[in-house]
Design an enzyme around this catalytic site. Structure first.
Site, PDB file in Angstrom:
ATOM      1  N   GLU A  60      36.207  28.288  62.886  1.00 22.40           N
ATOM      2  CA  GLU A  60      35.864  28.045  64.131  1.00 22.40           C
ATOM      3  C   GLU A  60      35.722  27.705  65.065  1.00 22.40           C
ATOM      4  OE1 GLU A  60      33.330  29.392  60.005  1.00 22.40           O
ATOM      5  OE2 GLU A  60      35.259  27.866  60.826  1.00 22.40           O
ATOM      6  N   HIS A 129      26.206  24.352  51.173  1.00 24.82           N
ATOM      7  CA  HIS A 129      25.680  25.858  52.323  1.00 24.82           C
ATOM      8  C   HIS A 129      24.708  25.613  52.673  1.00 24.82           C
ATOM      9  CE1 HIS A 129      30.334  27.351  50.950  1.00 24.82           C
ATOM     10  NE2 HIS A 129      29.910  28.259  51.764  1.00 24.82           N
TER      11      HIS A 129
END
Length: 331
Positions: A60, A129
């Site tokens: 990322e 998550h």
């Protein structure tokens, strides 16, 4: 008008904007061949090719940084982060680069990029998550943060975000992807920073964003149909800039408010809204502002515990009744 899912509205908007402007390109993990973890980018690789739909490694910080550089050079990247939780890996690129470059270099270059990312619980994805950490980004000057709750707003706000010259964090909630709503045949870009009164009312103001704006609407309709309570509902839509004026104007009319959010209570978006109401409508309040938020725990995996930890229509309804009871005792 067309009836479509939130997912389809996002897909169609990306497709339309890529057809309209060759500077728009997509970048992220598994968005090409796999068509995205949530199938938002289905068919776009086939139509636009690898140059404009770019699959990346699981890195990322790397691909967000690449998007920052591309935006500085005049392109309009739309980054897909698989979940907002993974944005933490790219925190330096988002907060110290994308958000700062325009100001630090005296406006010599802008960073017109969009970071699309879902968040939220309810899917049994575990604590790392399932977070709602939009507050981390709404806190940062130089970023814009939007959170549409309906397919129509998803389309209008994504249009506005892609065409904006500032970096925009575009929040999607996983539980909204399959929700359906009417979308006009011609959609104009929304005004970033403008809330929407989605239901007019006189008894109480309910304020939410993303999933909780949808829940607020459902609760308000049920309260009206079953108990005659006339609630006004405000969908914030944008967390930075924040439309305090619309909220304050509504609370001055109703005299009381409940704020619903999917993030944690302490230091949350609701705290900022409550402070804004105190600043702008204190003399109009007939009861303290109540807040409904997630339990302050890492979200459990077990379904019953996960459901218990998240704000719900039931917890919001209880807060509305408690607020109105307090109003009744004072009047």
């Amino acid at each position: 008008m067309a009836l479509m899912t939130y997912r389809q509205a996002l897909h169609d908007t990306l497709q339309e904007e890529m057809r309209r402007d060759e500077d728009v390109f997509l970048i992220g993990e598994e968005i090409g061949v796999f068509e995205g973890s949530y199938k938002i980018t289905a068919g776009l690789l086939e139509e636009f090719g690898e140059k404009r739909v770019r699959d990346t490694p699981i890195a990322e910080e790397g691909f967000v940084g690449a998007a920052v550089g591309a935006a500085m050079l005049g392109l309009r990247p739309v980054v897909e982060l698989m979940t907002i939780n993974f944005s933490l890996v790219a925190l330096d690129q988002i907060v110290n680069h994308a958000a700062k470059i325009y100001g630090m270099f005296g406006g010599q270059t802008s960073v017109p990029m969009v970071l699309r990312t879902p968040g939220g619980g309810g899917q049994q994805l575990g604590a790392t998550h399932s977070q709602n950490i939009e507050l981390y980004y709404a806190f940062v000057p130089g970023l814009k943060v939007v959170a549409p709750s309906t397919p129509a707003d998803a389309k209008a706000l994504l249009l506005a975000s892609i065409r904006d010259n500032d970096p925009v964090l575009f929040l999607e909630n996983l539980s909204l992807y399959n929700t359906k709503g009417e979308v006009p045949d011609v959609v104009e870009p929304a005004e970033i920073g403008k809330a929407k009164v989605t239901r007019e009312g006189t008894d109480i103001t309910i304020i939410g964003y993303s999933r909780m704006a949808m829940v607020a609407q459902q609760v308000a309709e049920k309260l009206h149909d079953e108990q005659g309570i006339n609630a006004e509902v405000i969908d914030l839509r944008s967390l930075r800039p924040l439309d305090r004026d619309t909220v304050v104007e509504s609370v001055r009319k109703t005299g009381c408010a409940v704020v619903a959010e999917d993030d944690w209570l302490t230091y949350g978006i609701g705290a900022e809204i409550a402070a804004s109401i105190s600043d702008g409508a204190f003399d109009y309040l007939d009861a303290p502002v109540r807040r409904v938020a997630a339990a302050e725990v890492p979200l459990p995996y077990a379904k019953p515990l996960e459901r218990a930890a998240l704000p719900s229509a039931e917890s919001l309804t209880t807060a509305v009744h408690q607020t109105l009871d307090a109003v009744g005792s004072r009047r």
